[in-house]
Write an enzyme that holds these catalytic residues in place. Structure first.
Site, PDB file in Angstrom:
ATOM      1  N   CYS A 114     -14.948 -13.083   7.818  1.00 38.17           N
ATOM      2  CA  CYS A 114     -14.846 -11.629   7.688  1.00 38.17           C
ATOM      3  C   CYS A 114     -16.120 -10.993   7.138  1.00 38.17           C
ATOM      4  O   CYS A 114     -16.245  -9.768   7.122  1.00 38.17           O
ATOM      5  CB  CYS A 114     -13.655 -11.272   6.817  1.00 38.17           C
ATOM      6  N   HIS A 255     -14.767  -4.783   4.196  1.00 48.08           N
ATOM      7  CA  HIS A 255     -13.936  -5.534   5.131  1.00 48.08           C
ATOM      8  C   HIS A 255     -12.529  -4.963   5.089  1.00 48.08           C
ATOM      9  O   HIS A 255     -11.956  -4.767   4.012  1.00 48.08           O
ATOM     10  CB  HIS A 255     -13.943  -7.010   4.741  1.00 48.08           C
ATOM     11  N   ASN A 285      -6.056  -6.127   9.978  1.00 51.46           N
ATOM     12  CA  ASN A 285      -7.224  -6.911   9.581  1.00 51.46           C
ATOM     13  C   ASN A 285      -7.820  -7.530  10.845  1.00 51.46           C
ATOM     14  O   ASN A 285      -7.265  -8.457  11.409  1.00 51.46           O
ATOM     15  CB  ASN A 285      -6.803  -7.994   8.589  1.00 51.46           C
TER      16      ASN A 285
END
Length: 323
Positions: A114, A255, A285
């Site tokens: 990520c 993120h 996500n």
């Protein structure tokens, strides 16, 4: 003559298929109320019908080239950040290079989970400084849905698919340089906290040996502590080094792991949540794609922007950029 890189375009893309929390609740022991309360996520997008990571990347690449007003053959460098590649080999970047007809571009993948977009932008900056590359495309693309265990509510409800990226162009004007400063770190002692796609070595030679990968896994509590305790320290150090406060920033793009994590980072840094653009509610996500997806929604930036990624590795990095 010293050369630098400037950002000339940003773009994002998500697949058409929208998956609401209620649909996941039909597959596992969860609910819309629980998911929203714990993550802030309402929907995410899934790639379907053979749409893969390279396809998402091509959508972004085409947008970047069009926005920048250049030809694909002018692209010298393509970096794809992904932990969900089409295959281990060839690289997803090579596939994208071919589909974009960017025949003069060097292309490779980068794996930093990520934090991938931050890592990739740092690498691209160093390569552009060499003066050997005129135009570079940096894309983060993930099809997380293909790596999920749909019986695991602790991970699956978080993730969606998407891609985002930036096109960098060479400049000799230091005032246009996109990268102001960076702080990028890795803590390999946390390597088991998050993992995906592990392939075990064989134990014996047999005709029935066949490679099998494992699904995505994360230790949710450890990830939350890392993201809300360790990562803000790095962010604060980078800001302090550059004599900046929250008021000096146009935006802080973290993120897009979980809205609650972003809210906690905002509180820890003492920077108003209004400075933190977020798309996690709509897209979930999307691993490394979350930062560039969100960056592509930023309409203007007269002040510096702080990008911070964190994920498996444990890899985490912050870069101060100008648009």
């Amino acid at each position: 003559m010293e050369t630098f890189a400037k950002i000339t375009a940003t773009a994002g893309y998500v697949p058409d298929r929208i998956v609401a929390n209620e649909e996941l609740a039909e597959l596992m022991d969860t609910s819309d109320d629980w998911i929203v309360a714990h993550t802030g996520i309402h929907t995410r997008h899934y790639a379907m019908n053979q749409e893969n990571t390279s396809d998402l990347s091509v959508q972004v690449g085409q947008k970047l080239i069009e926005q920048a007003g250049i030809d694909a053959e002018e692209i010298d460098l393509i970096i794809i950040s992904t932990i969900t590649p089409d295959s281990l080999t060839p690289s997803t970047a090579a596939i994208v290079q071919g589909k974009l007809h960017a025949k003069n571009a060097m292309a490779f993948d980068l794996s930093a989970a990520c934090a991938g977009f931050v890592y990739a932008m740092s690498v691209a900056d160093k390569m552009m400084r060499s003066g050997l590359y005129r135009h570079a495309i940096v894309i983060s693309a993930e099809v997380n849905s293909k790596m999920m265990d749909f019986t695991d509510r602790t991970s699956t409800v978080f993730f969606g698919d998407g891609a985002g990226g930036a096109l960098l162009s060479q400049t000799d004007d230091a005032a246009q340089e996109f990268l102001i400063d960076e702080k990028i770190e890795t803590d390999g002692t946390g390597a088991t906290t998050i993992h995906s796609g592990r392939v075990n070595p064989i134990t014996h030679i047999s005709a029935d040996n066949f490679p099998v990968t494992d699904a995505f896994y994360q230790d949710g509590r450890s990830v939350f502590e890392f993201a809300t305790q360790t990562v803000p320290v790095q962010m604060r150090e980078l800001l302090s080094k550059n004599h900046l406060s929250g008021n000096d920033l146009e935006a802080v793009i973290c993120h897009q792991a979980n809205l609650r994590i972003i809210e906690k980072i905002s509180d820890t840094l003492g920077v108003d949540m209004g400075k933190f653009p977020h798309t996690v509610e709509r897209f979930g996500n999307t691993s490394s794609a979350g930062i560039p997806l969100t960056l592509s929604t930023l309409e203007h930036a007269d002040k510096p922007v702080l990008l911070t990624g964190f994920g498996a590795g444990l890899a985490y990095g912050s870069i101060l950029i100008r648009m």
